[in-house]
Motif scaffolding. Structure first.
Motif, short mmCIF file in Angstrom:
data_model
loop_
_atom_site.label_atom_id
_atom_site.label_comp_id
_atom_site.label_asym_id
_atom_site.label_seq_id
_atom_site.Cartn_x
_atom_site.Cartn_y
_atom_site.Cartn_z
N ASN A 129 0.84 -1.20 0.00
CA ASN A 129 0.00 0.00 0.00
C ASN A 129 0.87 1.25 0.00
N ARG A 130 0.25 2.38 -0.33
CA ARG A 130 1.01 3.61 -0.51
C ARG A 130 1.69 4.06 0.79
N GLN A 131 1.03 3.86 1.92
CA GLN A 131 1.62 4.27 3.20
C GLN A 131 2.93 3.54 3.43
N PRO A 151 4.99 11.81 -2.82
CA PRO A 151 4.76 12.12 -1.40
C PRO A 151 5.16 13.55 -1.08
N GLY A 197 -5.42 7.20 1.76
CA GLY A 197 -3.97 7.20 1.57
C GLY A 197 -3.55 6.73 0.19
N SER A 198 -4.41 6.02 -0.53
CA SER A 198 -4.02 5.55 -1.85
C SER A 198 -4.05 6.71 -2.84
N GLN A 202 -6.89 9.78 -3.46
CA GLN A 202 -6.61 11.20 -3.51
C GLN A 202 -7.19 11.85 -4.76
#
Length: 310
Positions: A129-131, A151, A197-198, A202
């Motif tokens: 995942n992006r996080q 980011p 968070g993805s 967004q």
């Protein structure tokens, strides 16, 4: 202490993947072999490096410190191996890349010819995942990360690989007409969101905000595949990247819904820390992307220019 480079590599991969099973797969070892090496390495420390809680593996503060030192030692060993190679032109060493989940449809096409050209390069590719991708980038745990939105609050270099094009899609039976806006569509079908968070989430929230539409999801799923299956089952509609739904569109399992303001475009970018010193392997991969990136896009992603179909 009496640790080996092999033990350092095993421990580092376990930390990277937070999983003995996934580390074993990445190292091409059996799970028991990884467990034995991990246990032998941990026995050399007075405090635990990892903890198993409810069958989940956690890394202790000491473990994270040791993992960072292990990364530095392994990078130095890879550099030494590269320098000592009997063939000056033969590239060796380790290449580590973290990729957001939808990026799994992108990165392999850029890696395949590079790895074929340099068979002694060892690849560690973490699709997550992006996080987690941002965390690994911030902690300098990887050479590169692949993201569709850079980011914030990190000093980065980046190289654009190809466009990321997002459409509103639904079940083929959904017919919103030629002039409908999203609010009209959502009166009949809920909008399915990715997790907070993805990158896709967004983009979706920004699109809704600009049109004064509610940001609260009725359905929220944690992967592109889960969203895709939900839309195919007729549970709702979703804004999705073309890169992950091409086959379903061509098979008639999904359809693009024409609404104003879509598609939305971002960019798939390979990124790395500004002050990072790239290993010879990482530097070679970056140069390869700069020289051959456009060629790979033309060969493998030409379909991006064909949507929406006329």
């Amino acid at each position: 202490m009496n640790y080996t480079l092999h033990q350092l590599r095993v421990f580092y991969e376990v930390v990277q993947y937070r999983s003995i099973t996934r580390a074993a797969e990445a190292l091409h070892l059996s799970q028991p072999a990884v467990s034995i090496q991990l246990r032998n390495f941990q026995q050399q420390f007075d405090a635990p490096l990892t903890e198993l809680v409810n069958r989940r593996l956690y890394i202790t503060d000491l473990g994270r410190e040791v993992a960072e030192l292990a990364r530095q030692i392994l990078d130095s060993a890879d550099l030494l191996e590269h320098r000592a190679s009997t063939k000056g032109e033969e590239l060796t060493g380790r290449l580590t890349i973290s990729v957001v989940s939808t990026g799994k449809y992108v990165m392999p096409y850029f890696l395949r010819p590079f790895l074929a050209q340099h068979p002694r390069v060892r690849l560690s590719l973490d699709v997550t995942n992006r996080q987690r991708v941002v965390e690994s980038l911030r902690a300098n745990e990887v050479d590169f990360s692949l993201v569709s939105i850079l980011p914030e609050r990190l000093s980065l270099h980046s190289l654009t690989l190809l466009p990321n094009i997002l459409f509103l899609v639904g079940h083929p039976e959904v017919d919103c007409g030629p002039n409908a806006d999203l609010s009209t569509v959502l009166e009949q079908r809920p909008l399915i969101f990715r997790e907070v968070g993805s990158g896709t989430r967004q983009v979706t929230e920004q699109y809704l905000y600009q049109r004064g539409l509610p940001l609260s999801p009725q359905l929220e799923l944690v992967s592109n595949e889960a969203v895709k299956q939900a839309v195919m089952a007729g549970l709702g509609v979703s804004i999705m990247p073309l890169i992950g739904i091409r086959n379903e569109l061509e098979l008639g399992q999904l359809s693009i819904l024409p609404v104003p303001g879509l598609p939305v475009r971002t960019e798939w970018q390979i990124t790395w820390l500004q002050d990072k010193t790239l290993t010879p392997t990482a530097a070679a991969f970056l140069e390869y992307l700069r020289l051959r990136g456009e060629e790979i896009v033309a060969q493998s992603f030409a379909y991006l220019a064909a949507y929406p179909p006329e």
